[in-house]
Every structure is written in structure tokens, then in C-alpha cells.
Design a protein around this motif. Structure first.
Motif, short mmCIF file in Angstrom:
data_model
loop_
_atom_site.label_atom_id
_atom_site.label_comp_id
_atom_site.label_asym_id
_atom_site.label_seq_id
_atom_site.Cartn_x
_atom_site.Cartn_y
_atom_site.Cartn_z
N HIS A 124 -4.68 8.15 -6.57
CA HIS A 124 -3.42 7.61 -6.08
C HIS A 124 -2.56 7.30 -7.30
O HIS A 124 -2.99 6.57 -8.21
N VAL A 125 -1.35 7.87 -7.34
CA VAL A 125 -0.51 7.74 -8.52
C VAL A 125 0.81 7.07 -8.15
O VAL A 125 1.30 7.19 -7.03
N ALA A 126 1.37 6.35 -9.12
CA ALA A 126 2.68 5.71 -8.97
C ALA A 126 3.40 5.84 -10.31
O ALA A 126 2.77 5.76 -11.37
N ILE A 127 4.69 6.04 -10.26
CA ILE A 127 5.49 6.14 -11.48
C ILE A 127 6.86 5.52 -11.23
O ILE A 127 7.49 5.75 -10.20
N ASP A 128 7.29 4.72 -12.17
CA ASP A 128 8.59 4.06 -12.06
C ASP A 128 9.70 5.05 -12.38
O ASP A 128 9.62 5.80 -13.36
N ASP A 129 10.74 5.06 -11.56
CA ASP A 129 11.79 6.06 -11.69
C ASP A 129 12.56 5.93 -13.00
O ASP A 129 12.91 6.93 -13.63
N HIS A 130 12.85 4.72 -13.44
CA HIS A 130 13.67 4.52 -14.64
C HIS A 130 12.86 4.64 -15.93
O HIS A 130 13.23 5.38 -16.84
N SER A 131 11.75 3.94 -16.00
CA SER A 131 10.99 3.90 -17.25
C SER A 131 9.96 5.01 -17.37
O SER A 131 9.48 5.29 -18.47
N ARG A 132 9.56 5.64 -16.27
CA ARG A 132 8.49 6.64 -16.20
C ARG A 132 7.13 6.04 -16.52
O ARG A 132 6.20 6.77 -16.87
N ALA A 133 6.99 4.74 -16.42
CA ALA A 133 5.69 4.10 -16.61
C ALA A 133 4.79 4.45 -15.43
O ALA A 133 5.17 4.24 -14.28
N GLY A 134 3.61 4.98 -15.72
CA GLY A 134 2.74 5.45 -14.66
C GLY A 134 1.54 4.55 -14.43
O GLY A 134 1.11 3.79 -15.31
N PHE A 135 0.99 4.66 -13.22
CA PHE A 135 -0.19 3.88 -12.83
C PHE A 135 -1.02 4.74 -11.89
O PHE A 135 -0.49 5.38 -10.98
N VAL A 136 -2.35 4.79 -12.13
CA VAL A 136 -3.25 5.64 -11.34
C VAL A 136 -4.52 4.87 -11.05
O VAL A 136 -5.05 4.16 -11.92
N GLN A 137 -5.04 5.01 -9.83
CA GLN A 137 -6.34 4.48 -9.45
C GLN A 137 -7.06 5.51 -8.60
O GLN A 137 -6.43 6.29 -7.87
N MET A 138 -8.40 5.52 -8.68
CA MET A 138 -9.21 6.45 -7.92
C MET A 138 -9.76 5.76 -6.68
O MET A 138 -10.20 4.61 -6.74
N TYR A 139 -9.73 6.49 -5.54
CA TYR A 139 -10.24 5.97 -4.27
C TYR A 139 -11.08 7.04 -3.58
O TYR A 139 -11.01 8.22 -3.93
N GLU A 140 -11.86 6.59 -2.60
CA GLU A 140 -12.73 7.50 -1.87
C GLU A 140 -11.97 8.41 -0.93
O GLU A 140 -12.44 9.49 -0.59
N ASP A 141 -10.81 7.98 -0.48
CA ASP A 141 -10.04 8.77 0.48
C ASP A 141 -8.56 8.49 0.29
O ASP A 141 -8.16 7.75 -0.63
N GLU A 142 -7.74 9.07 1.15
CA GLU A 142 -6.29 8.85 1.10
C GLU A 142 -5.79 8.25 2.42
O GLU A 142 -4.65 8.47 2.81
N ARG A 143 -6.66 7.49 3.07
CA ARG A 143 -6.28 6.88 4.33
C ARG A 143 -5.43 5.64 4.08
O ARG A 143 -5.20 5.22 2.96
N LYS A 144 -5.00 5.04 5.20
CA LYS A 144 -4.02 3.95 5.11
C LYS A 144 -4.57 2.74 4.35
O LYS A 144 -3.84 2.08 3.61
N ALA A 145 -5.86 2.43 4.53
CA ALA A 145 -6.43 1.28 3.83
C ALA A 145 -6.38 1.48 2.33
O ALA A 145 -6.03 0.56 1.57
N SER A 146 -6.71 2.70 1.88
CA SER A 146 -6.67 3.00 0.44
C SER A 146 -5.24 2.99 -0.07
O SER A 146 -4.95 2.50 -1.17
N ALA A 147 -4.30 3.53 0.74
CA ALA A 147 -2.90 3.56 0.31
C ALA A 147 -2.35 2.15 0.19
O ALA A 147 -1.60 1.84 -0.76
N VAL A 148 -2.72 1.28 1.11
CA VAL A 148 -2.24 -0.11 1.05
C VAL A 148 -2.85 -0.82 -0.16
O VAL A 148 -2.15 -1.55 -0.88
#
Length: 311
Positions: free
Chosen positions: A168-192
Motif C-alpha cells: 500500500h503506497v501513499a505520496i504527497d502531491d506537493h513534496s513527493r514524500a512517499g510512504f509504503v507498508q506491506m499488508y496481507e491483502d488489499e481489502r477495506k480493513a487493510s486500506a483503512v
């Protein structure tokens, strides 16, 4: 002349053939050279017409071809194509084969009608401050139980049924600072869970997330995810269907992660790959030059001294 290794006659051999024909006649000279009478007669006729120059090899290209196109016809075919006429219809209209028309259009770069469509201008945007927009996405990665056949070439070491894990990845639009974490699935609980972790991560950097953009995956469309965004005070928007360019910064960040981390070296196990993720993120955010930022790292656009948090 570029004769093949088994050639019966070269230029010097043809000269010798003409001399033998003059001395002993056509049939004996042909037998001595190991060629047919027809071939010997051909070279004799060429010598009589052109002298020694006639004994050299000629070009195999025909002097005239039935499918030749003059300049006027080439211009007409190009005009018809630019009027978006199909290739087969052009061939029928001008009275030439489809292959002839196809070759000309290939030389002109008009084989596909897509090249006739005007290029859509690129719409690039960037928020003015960190936290105004956060991009989120997921990427499915195959689990690694041991080094596989793609690395060692031994197909008996293939890991069948190892399964998948999700970055699961996230990146800030202005700074391009990124954040990543690994999960077992991509379901709603993991996304939250990832959303909450991402908000906490950026808050530690002094960045408050105000708006979020994701694709139309079921996890992001769930009520649980919507309630979480509402509780965090985040406005959630979605990309246009079948338009990944809308979330292009996340897509590009994923490609960088794959090239420089997930597939950047040989991993023995998935746990080893995950263990190296924090080191990669530290490098990406604090030291790696970013072309969209004037070849400065994302930390250069974060307010305050964030190097300690990013390292």
C-alpha cells in the motif's frame, strides 16, 4: 563481386570460359567449367554485347516493376490516408495492391490512424502546499520463499503456491514524500489501517492531510473507508474510470519502488524484502534526487527539519 563459396564461375572463371570457347568450342568449354551449355551461351552473349564489363554480376533488382508508384500517385495515397480512408479502400481507389499501399504508408509513418489524431495536451498539476492532496494506491507482489528459477536458472526451485502480498503506497502531491507498508491483502480493513498509518506518518513530519485521491477499488469505495476519511477530516475523491493518469504520481511512485526496491536486487525471502523497505523509503525521501523537484529530495519541500524523521 561477392560470389558465394560454391560458385562455379567468378569473373576470372568467366574470362577463362570465353577463352576456352574460342579455343575448343561451346560444349567442351562448358563441360570443362562444369556448367550447362545454356549458362555458357549466356556468358558468351554478354561478352559479345558488352565485352569484359558484361562478365560482371548484375543487380538482381528488376529494371521495372508493375507496382511502381510515381510522385503524383504517392501524394494521392497520402492525401486519402490523411482523410482517414482505410488502407484497403485506398488500394481499390488507386488501383494498386494492398501490399503496395501498405509499404508506402509505412514509409510515411501513416500505418496507424492514431497518428492522425491530434495529441492531447498534457495536464500537469501540483498542489501548493504539503498535505493538500495525498495519492494512494496498491501494488500486488508475489511472495518470495526462496531464490527462484529466474535468478538461478534451475526450474526445480520454483515456488508454487507462495501467494501474494500487497504494498500500500501513499505520496504527497506537493513534496513527493512517499510512504509504503506491506499488508496481507488489499481489502477495506487493510486500506483503512494504511490510511490511518499514513496520516500519522505525515503528521509526524508536520503535514496535515486534507484531501485524498484513490482509484475506484472496492476497498476505497467501502463505507468503512468513507467513515474513516470523515473521522480524519479528509475529503476523498476518486479517479476517472479507466483513467490511471489521474493518479499518476502514485503510479509513478510504484514504478520507482519496483525498480529500486522490490525488484532492485535478489531477495531470499519476502521478509528480507520487507525489512529493507524502511531503508529504501529513507533514501527516497531524504536523499534521492527527484526530477520534478529540480533534482532535490522530497524532504526539501517539507517545512521544518524533517531529516531526522525521514532517516
Amino acid at each position: 563481386m561477392n560470389s558465394h563459396k560454391n560458385a562455379r564461375l567468378t569473373f576470372e572463371g568467366r574470362k577463362l570460359l570465353i577463352e576456352r570457347i574460342a579455343a575448343m568450342g561451346l560444349m567442351p568449354a562448358a563441360e570443362a567449367a562444369g556448367i550447362s551449355q545454356r549458362t555458357a551461351r549466356k556468358w558468351l552473349q554478354r561478352f559479345e554485347l558488352h565485352g569484359l564489363d558484361g562478365l560482371y554480376d548484375r543487380s538482381s533488382r528488376p529494371a521495372r516493376t508493375r507496382t511502381g508508384l510515381d510522385e503524383a500517385l504517392r501524394q494521392r495515397i497520402e492525401q486519402l490516408r490523411r482523410a482517414r480512408m482505410p488502407m484497403r479502400r485506398i488500394a481499390t481507389t488507386v488501383g494498386r495492391s494492398v501490399a503496395t499501399v501498405s509499404r508506402l504508408l509505412a514509409r510515411l509513418g501513416l500505418s496507424s490512424l492514431k497518428v492522425l489524431e491530434p495529441l492531447k495536451p498534457l495536464v500537469r498539476y501540483e498542489r501548493e502546499a504539503p498535505g493538500e492532496l495525498l495519492h494512494m494506491d496498491t501494488k500486488k507482489l508475489g511472495r518470495i520463499e526462496r531464490i527462484g528459477h529466474r535468478i538461478n536458472g534451475d526450474r526445480t526451485t520454483r515456488s508454487r503456491g507462495a501467494g501474494w502480498e500487497f504494498a500500500h503506497v501513499a505520496i504527497d502531491d506537493h513534496s513527493r514524500a512517499g510512504f509504503v507498508q506491506m499488508y496481507e491483502d488489499e481489502r477495506k480493513a487493510s486500506a483503512v489501517a494504511f490510511l490511518q498509518a499514513a496520516v500519522a506518518h505525515y503528521a509526524a513530519l508536520g503535514v496535515t492531510i486534507k484531501r485524498l485521491i484513490t482509484d475506484n477499488g472496492s476497498a476505497y469505495r467501502s463505507r468503512l473507508f468513507a467513515k474513516t476519511c470523515q473521522a480524519l477530516g479528509i475529503k476523498h475523491t476518486f479517479t476517472r474510470p479507466y483513467r490511471p493518469q489521474t493518479n499518476g504520481k502514485a503510479e509513478r511512485f510504484i514504478q520507482t519502488c519496483l525498480r529500486e526496491w522490490a525488484y532492485g536486487r535478489t531477495w531470499n525471502t519476502s521478509d528480507e524484502r520487507t525489512a529493507w523497505l524502511p531503508a529504501f523509503l529513507s533514501y527516497y525521501n531524504a536523499r534521492r534526487p527527484h526530477s520534478a523537484l529540480g533534482y532535490r529530495p522530497p524532504a526539501s519541500r517539507l517545512g521544518g527539519n524533517n531529516l531526522l524523521q525521514l532517516n
